[in-house]
Design a protein around this motif. Sequence first.
Motif, PDB file in Angstrom:
ATOM      1  N   UNK A  11       0.322  21.393   6.581  1.00 36.39           N
ATOM      2  CA  UNK A  11       0.211  21.261   8.034  1.00 36.39           C
ATOM      3  C   UNK A  11       0.732  22.560   8.636  1.00 36.39           C
ATOM      4  N   UNK A  12      -0.090  23.214   9.424  1.00 34.04           N
ATOM      5  CA  UNK A  12       0.304  24.483  10.041  1.00 34.04           C
ATOM      6  C   UNK A  12      -0.075  24.467  11.516  1.00 34.04           C
ATOM      7  N   UNK A  13       0.560  25.337  12.276  1.00 35.54           N
ATOM      8  CA  UNK A  13       0.200  25.473  13.682  1.00 35.54           C
ATOM      9  C   UNK A  13      -0.984  26.409  13.829  1.00 35.54           C
ATOM     10  N   UNK A  14      -1.698  26.253  14.907  1.00 35.02           N
ATOM     11  CA  UNK A  14      -2.813  27.148  15.193  1.00 35.02           C
ATOM     12  C   UNK A  14      -2.322  28.595  15.155  1.00 35.02           C
ATOM     13  N   UNK A  15      -3.126  29.454  14.553  1.00 32.78           N
ATOM     14  CA  UNK A  15      -2.753  30.846  14.390  1.00 32.78           C
ATOM     15  C   UNK A  15      -2.055  31.140  13.075  1.00 32.78           C
ATOM     16  N   UNK A  16      -1.713  30.104  12.346  1.00 29.88           N
ATOM     17  CA  UNK A  16      -1.004  30.270  11.084  1.00 29.88           C
ATOM     18  C   UNK A  16      -1.918  30.649   9.937  1.00 29.88           C
ATOM     19  N   UNK A  17      -1.305  30.783   8.758  1.00 26.94           N
ATOM     20  CA  UNK A  17      -2.030  31.220   7.566  1.00 26.94           C
ATOM     21  C   UNK A  17      -1.675  30.323   6.382  1.00 26.94           C
ATOM     22  N   UNK A  18      -2.607  30.266   5.432  1.00 32.88           N
ATOM     23  CA  UNK A  18      -2.382  29.545   4.183  1.00 32.88           C
ATOM     24  C   UNK A  18      -3.151  30.243   3.081  1.00 32.88           C
ATOM     25  N   UNK A  82      -6.580  31.831   4.239  1.00 34.73           N
ATOM     26  CA  UNK A  82      -6.947  31.385   5.574  1.00 34.73           C
ATOM     27  C   UNK A  82      -5.996  32.025   6.584  1.00 34.73           C
ATOM     28  N   UNK A  83      -6.545  32.660   7.583  1.00 33.64           N
ATOM     29  CA  UNK A  83      -5.743  33.300   8.634  1.00 33.64           C
ATOM     30  C   UNK A  83      -6.256  32.840   9.986  1.00 33.64           C
ATOM     31  N   UNK A  84      -5.390  33.007  10.993  1.00 35.75           N
ATOM     32  CA  UNK A  84      -5.778  32.660  12.368  1.00 35.75           C
ATOM     33  C   UNK A  84      -6.400  31.262  12.405  1.00 35.75           C
ATOM     34  N   UNK A  85      -5.705  30.324  11.809  1.00 35.80           N
ATOM     35  CA  UNK A  85      -6.236  28.968  11.691  1.00 35.80           C
ATOM     36  C   UNK A  85      -6.397  28.305  13.048  1.00 35.80           C
ATOM     37  N   UNK A  86      -7.428  27.494  13.141  1.00 32.32           N
ATOM     38  CA  UNK A  86      -7.752  26.767  14.372  1.00 32.32           C
ATOM     39  C   UNK A  86      -7.786  25.273  14.082  1.00 32.32           C
ATOM     40  N   UNK A  87      -7.585  24.438  15.079  1.00 33.75           N
ATOM     41  CA  UNK A  87      -7.632  22.984  14.843  1.00 33.75           C
ATOM     42  C   UNK A  87      -8.939  22.544  14.176  1.00 33.75           C
ATOM     43  N   UNK A  88     -10.042  23.203  14.485  1.00 37.21           N
ATOM     44  CA  UNK A  88     -11.328  22.810  13.893  1.00 37.21           C
ATOM     45  C   UNK A  88     -11.430  23.180  12.417  1.00 37.21           C
ATOM     46  N   UNK A  89     -10.441  23.901  11.875  1.00 34.24           N
ATOM     47  CA  UNK A  89     -10.404  24.182  10.439  1.00 34.24           C
ATOM     48  C   UNK A  89      -9.783  23.028   9.651  1.00 34.24           C
ATOM     49  N   UNK A  90      -9.280  22.042  10.355  1.00 32.32           N
ATOM     50  CA  UNK A  90      -8.675  20.880   9.696  1.00 32.32           C
ATOM     51  C   UNK A  90      -9.681  20.181   8.799  1.00 32.32           C
ATOM     52  N   UNK A  91      -9.249  19.852   7.593  1.00 33.83           N
ATOM     53  CA  UNK A  91     -10.121  19.148   6.669  1.00 33.83           C
ATOM     54  C   UNK A  91      -9.568  19.183   5.262  1.00 33.83           C
ATOM     55  N   UNK A  92     -10.312  18.580   4.358  1.00 34.45           N
ATOM     56  CA  UNK A  92      -9.982  18.628   2.944  1.00 34.45           C
ATOM     57  C   UNK A  92     -10.846  19.707   2.314  1.00 34.45           C
ATOM     58  N   UNK A  93     -10.203  20.648   1.651  1.00 34.78           N
ATOM     59  CA  UNK A  93     -10.885  21.798   1.078  1.00 34.78           C
ATOM     60  C   UNK A  93     -11.066  21.613  -0.430  1.00 34.78           C
ATOM     61  N   UNK A  94     -12.271  21.915  -0.896  1.00 39.41           N
ATOM     62  CA  UNK A  94     -12.643  21.781  -2.299  1.00 39.41           C
ATOM     63  C   UNK A  94     -13.241  23.085  -2.807  1.00 39.41           C
ATOM     64  N   UNK A  95     -13.026  23.360  -4.092  1.00 35.69           N
ATOM     65  CA  UNK A  95     -13.759  24.450  -4.733  1.00 35.69           C
ATOM     66  C   UNK A  95     -14.760  23.840  -5.701  1.00 35.69           C
ATOM     67  N   UNK A 111      -9.354  17.897  -4.027  1.00 32.95           N
ATOM     68  CA  UNK A 111      -9.271  18.615  -2.763  1.00 32.95           C
ATOM     69  C   UNK A 111      -7.831  18.822  -2.321  1.00 32.95           C
ATOM     70  N   UNK A 112      -7.674  19.623  -1.287  1.00 32.52           N
ATOM     71  CA  UNK A 112      -6.351  19.871  -0.720  1.00 32.52           C
ATOM     72  C   UNK A 112      -6.463  19.818   0.802  1.00 32.52           C
ATOM     73  N   UNK A 113      -5.557  19.095   1.439  1.00 29.38           N
ATOM     74  CA  UNK A 113      -5.641  18.824   2.872  1.00 29.38           C
ATOM     75  C   UNK A 113      -5.039  19.969   3.684  1.00 29.38           C
ATOM     76  N   UNK A 114      -5.815  20.474   4.622  1.00 28.83           N
ATOM     77  CA  UNK A 114      -5.334  21.455   5.592  1.00 28.83           C
ATOM     78  C   UNK A 114      -5.379  20.796   6.972  1.00 28.83           C
ATOM     79  N   UNK A 115      -4.241  20.783   7.634  1.00 30.30           N
ATOM     80  CA  UNK A 115      -4.167  20.221   8.978  1.00 30.30           C
ATOM     81  C   UNK A 115      -3.615  21.289   9.909  1.00 30.30           C
ATOM     82  N   UNK A 116      -4.382  21.613  10.944  1.00 31.05           N
ATOM     83  CA  UNK A 116      -3.985  22.643  11.899  1.00 31.05           C
ATOM     84  C   UNK A 116      -3.711  21.967  13.233  1.00 31.05           C
ATOM     85  N   UNK A 117      -2.482  22.095  13.693  1.00 39.51           N
ATOM     86  CA  UNK A 117      -2.112  21.488  14.962  1.00 39.51           C
ATOM     87  C   UNK A 117      -2.244  22.500  16.086  1.00 39.51           C
ATOM     88  N   UNK A 118      -2.607  22.005  17.252  1.00 39.38           N
ATOM     89  CA  UNK A 118      -2.840  22.890  18.405  1.00 39.38           C
ATOM     90  C   UNK A 118      -1.531  23.422  18.967  1.00 39.38           C
TER      91      UNK A 118
END
Length: 118
Positions: A11-18, A82-95, A111-118
């Motif tokens: 879980x990261x704030x908008x603008x964050x990186x992972x 992932x950089x400059x994360x936005x709320x719309x990037x929220x989701x489960x990511x798979x390779x 998968x791995x869950x990415x949650x971006x809070x506004x």
Amino acid sequence: QVQLVESGGAVVQAGGSLRLSCEVSGITVQTNALAWYRQTPRNEREYVASINAVSYEHYEEAVKGRFTISRDSARNMVYLHLRDLRPEDTGVYYCNYLAYDWKILTTWGQGTQVTVSA
């Protein structure tokens, strides 16, 4: 048979990186075209980025300039930075393998869950 284990979501704030990681076994990342996909709350699974055997990178338009795909052949890993994360990037990511249509892929990791809070 290929096995895929994704990690690094948070879980990261908008603008964050992972940095997301994908541990791959059963195939060699160096000689296969691999991709990241994501399952968002709004849409079905969608393509995000890919890297092929000659290191050509391709990105979905919405993440271009913010996400970077890479691989480590020695560790047989694929990464998504992932950089400059936005709320719309929220989701489960798979390779997985790069496929014209993800629906033809039958083996998936958890998968791995990415949650971006506004």
